[in-house]
Design an enzyme around this catalytic site. Structure first.
Site, PDB file in Angstrom:
ATOM      1  N   CYS A 165     -74.071  64.584  51.372  1.00  0.00           N
ATOM      2  CA  CYS A 165     -75.244  64.831  52.203  1.00  0.00           C
ATOM      3  C   CYS A 165     -75.968  66.078  51.689  1.00  0.00           C
ATOM      4  O   CYS A 165     -75.348  66.959  51.105  1.00  0.00           O
ATOM      5  CB  CYS A 165     -74.768  65.046  53.649  1.00  0.00           C
ATOM      6  SG  CYS A 165     -76.019  65.542  54.835  1.00  0.00           S
ATOM      7  N   GLY A 166     -77.235  66.171  51.944  1.00  0.00           N
ATOM      8  CA  GLY A 166     -77.972  67.367  51.581  1.00  0.00           C
ATOM      9  C   GLY A 166     -77.450  68.618  52.278  1.00  0.00           C
ATOM     10  O   GLY A 166     -77.648  69.736  51.808  1.00  0.00           O
TER      11      GLY A 166
END
Length: 159
Positions: free
Chosen positions: A36-37
């Site tokens: 995930c970012g």
């Protein structure tokens, strides 16, 4: 009145663990993901854990694959990633759902106690954070955009 301590969850190694084990500690409960970012937040979560653990604090990580399939691995993959990439030493749990009919009961409790923006209960994305006081009561909720280090003063005030 129920508290976080009334729930049980499987650890990343598959053992059942009563959250009563953490009774008397301030907790930061986070739904996590490895792709995930926001995944770099693991670094700040680990720093908070190291800084405050001696004073009765723990981060509890709950991997979840409900948002963009960003936690596709099994428990062994997740544990290896967290250990090798971020030197995570805080407790990690088995992958769970945080929304919907199969949501883990802990998250049903947390989202009921601390609804999000506009009173919506659903978790919107990975790295949503709940602060739990020493009595097992969820007292605050923060979205993915809130960096863990921004919670240090709040955590310290509860210790």
């Amino acid at each position: 009145m129920p508290s976080v301590y009334d729930f049980t969850a499987a650890t990343i190694t598959g053992e059942k663990l009563s959250l009563g084990t953490f009774k008397g500690q301030v907790l930061l409960i986070v739904n996590t993901a490895s792709a995930c970012g926001f995944t770099p937040q693991y670094e700040s979560l680990q720093a908070l854990h190291q800084q405050f653990a001696p004073r009765g604090f723990a981060v509890l990580g709950f991997p979840c694959n409900q948002f963009g399939r960003q936690e596709p691995g099994d428990s062994r993959d997740i544990a290896a990633f967290c250990s090798q990439r971020y030197a995570v030493s805080f407790p990690l749990f088995a992958k769970i759902d945080v929304n919907g009919a199969k949501a883990h009961p802990l998250y049903a409790y947390l989202t009921n106690e601390q609804p999000g923006f506009l009173g919506l209960k659903a978790i919107k994305w990975n790295f949503t954070k709940f602060i739990v006081d020493r009595y097992g009561k969820a007292i605050a909720r923060y979205g993915s955009m809130t960096k863990p280090e921004a919670l240090a003063k709040k955590i310290e005030s509860l210790l």
